[in-house]
Design an enzyme around this catalytic site. Structure first.
Site, PDB file in Angstrom:
ATOM      1  CB  THR A  29      -0.954  -0.019   1.215  1.00  0.00           C
ATOM      2  OG1 THR A  29      -1.671  -1.243   1.182  1.00  0.00           O
ATOM      3  CG2 THR A  29      -1.932   1.134   1.156  1.00  0.00           C
ATOM      4  CE  LYS A  86      10.194  15.213  19.932  1.00  0.00           C
ATOM      5  NZ  LYS A  86      10.420  16.448  19.180  1.00  0.00           N
ATOM      6  NE  ARG A 116      -1.975  -0.038   5.997  1.00  0.00           N
ATOM      7  CZ  ARG A 116      -1.670  -1.125   5.283  1.00  0.00           C
ATOM      8  NH1 ARG A 116      -0.687  -1.917   5.657  1.00  0.00           N
ATOM      9  NH2 ARG A 116      -2.362  -1.411   4.191  1.00  0.00           N
ATOM     10  CG  HIS A 122      -6.938  -1.655   2.842  1.00  0.00           C
ATOM     11  ND1 HIS A 122      -6.576  -0.534   2.121  1.00  0.00           N
ATOM     12  CD2 HIS A 122      -5.831  -2.447   2.891  1.00  0.00           C
ATOM     13  CE1 HIS A 122      -5.302  -0.664   1.768  1.00  0.00           C
ATOM     14  NE2 HIS A 122      -4.836  -1.810   2.215  1.00  0.00           N
TER      15      HIS A 122
HETATM   16  C1  NCD Z   1      -3.682  -6.046   3.769  1.00  0.00           C
HETATM   17  C2  NCD Z   1      -3.902  -5.088   4.928  1.00  0.00           C
HETATM   18  O1  NCD Z   1      -2.969  -4.383   5.327  1.00  0.00           O
HETATM   19  O2  NCD Z   1      -5.023  -5.058   5.382  1.00  0.00           O
HETATM   20  N1  NCD Z   1      -2.523  -5.809   3.042  1.00  0.00           N
HETATM   21  C3  NCD Z   1      -2.572  -4.919   1.996  1.00  0.00           C
HETATM   22  O3  NCD Z   1      -2.778  -3.745   2.187  1.00  0.00           O
HETATM   23  N2  NCD Z   1      -2.448  -5.419   0.749  1.00  0.00           N
HETATM   24  C4  NCD Z   1      -3.912  -7.463   4.066  1.00  0.00           C
HETATM   25  C5  NCD Z   1      -3.208  -8.121   5.219  1.00  0.00           C
HETATM   26  O4  NCD Z   1      -2.417  -7.507   5.935  1.00  0.00           O
HETATM   27  O5  NCD Z   1      -3.431  -9.325   5.394  1.00  0.00           O
END
Ligand code: NCD
Length: 315
Positions: free
Chosen positions: A64, A92, A113, A141
């Protein structure tokens, strides 16, 4: 002449927090712009010259983060950010609200994220620049779902009319939550395959079930001969509140050549990756495996999103 009800201007300055914030027409439009990005992914472009994307990653990421960064570079933009919050002022004690109010002074768009559900929505409320949710805990996501749809469209030529199975950790996996919402915008039949403990989150199931035909299974045997798309996911070990629960389901499903003997010859297998042990590596060289093409598709879909949100797509 083809008429599109959706126009590029609708995307300008928009947050991408949940798939539920998008209509089918908007998703179709995004997929079309993504396909127009394919040549630019080869040649590069400067349509985002002078724009800065900030990546704020409070959880691990390979695809990502790298694909958002690559997308920005391919369009001539620049990238700042961190993936080790330990090295930022959060260490901090700075809170998320202050962090985004600082970052917006440097950047034109934030990609976030975070392990907390609701974090992306919260950040978007504080930020005056658009926020893209690159994963909010076990919740959603959305950009992964868009690239998953793009992959299905590209590989199968359509989404309507398909039979799609989501398999694995449907409880803690955020990609399958967003993908279920996204698929429910189309006329598909959805099969959910998981151990009892990892059944689809109730709120997602109820929402999706109101629009499309959904059925749940404990194993793949019964549904395999009829499905067109199999979307496999990793058990999200890190999200289990109790590791004893994890050990009950660890290794409880695996796709290998023996299992696939009963699959349609044109079945495609997708996986958001990373994979642990749920798809045997012997599957990789078969025509079923499309998960590495899926990775590439993430680049053009994210290019399309960045170009649209930052106003670089002409009507
Ligand atoms: C996923 C996530 O981070 O949710 N990965 C991703 O972004 N392709 C899937 C996972 O971590 O299993």
């Amino acid at each position: 002449m083809v008429c599109f009800m959706v126009s590029a201007s609708e995307f300008i300055g928009r947050d991408v927090i949940s798939v539920k914030d998008f209509t089918r027409e908007e998703v179709d439009y995004l997929l079309r712009i993504a396909s127009e990005m394919e040549p630019l992914a080869e040649s590069g472009s400067d349509i985002l010259r002078g724009k800065i994307m900030a990546t704020l990653f409070f959880e691990p990421s390979t695809r990502t983060k790298l694909s958002f960064e690559a997308a920005m570079y391919k369009l001539g933009g620049l990238v700042i950010g961190f993936s080790e919050p330990e090295a930022s002022s959060m260490k901090k004690g700075e809170n998320l609200a202050d962090t985004v109010r600082v970052v917006e002074k440097y950047a034109d768009i934030i990609v976030l994220r975070h392990p907390a559900e609701g974090a992306a929505r919260f950040a978007a409320e504080y930020a005056r620049i658009p926020v893209i949710n690159a994963g909010s805990g076990a919740e959603e996501h959305p950009t992964q779902a868009f690239l998953d749809l793009y992959t299905i469209m590209k590989e199968k030529g359509r989404i309507d009319g398909l039979k799609v199975a989501l398999m694995g950790d449907l409880r803690y996996g955020r990609t399958v939550h967003s993908l279920a919402y996204a698929l429910s915008l189309y006329k598909i039949k959805l099969f959910l395959i998981s151990p009892e403990l990892l059944r689809m989150r109730r709120e997602v199931l109820e929402d999706v079930n109101a629009r499309i035909d959904v059925s749940e299974y404990l194993g793949i045997e019964e549904v395999l001969p009829e499905i067109d798309v199999l979307y496999v996911t990793r058990i999200q070990k890190e999200r289990f509140p109790d590791l004893a629960e994890y050990t009950k389901v660890r290794g409880s499903y695996s796709i290998d050549l023996n299992v696939l003997r009963r699959a349609r010859s044109d079945l495609i297998i997708l996986h958001p990756l990373p994979r642990v042990d749920e798809i045997a590596s012997e599957v990789d060289s078969t025509p079923f495996a499309r998960y590495f093409q899926q990775v590439r598709n993430g680049l053009v879909v994210r290019m399309a999103l960045l170009a649209l949100i930052l106003g670089a797509v002409k009507e």
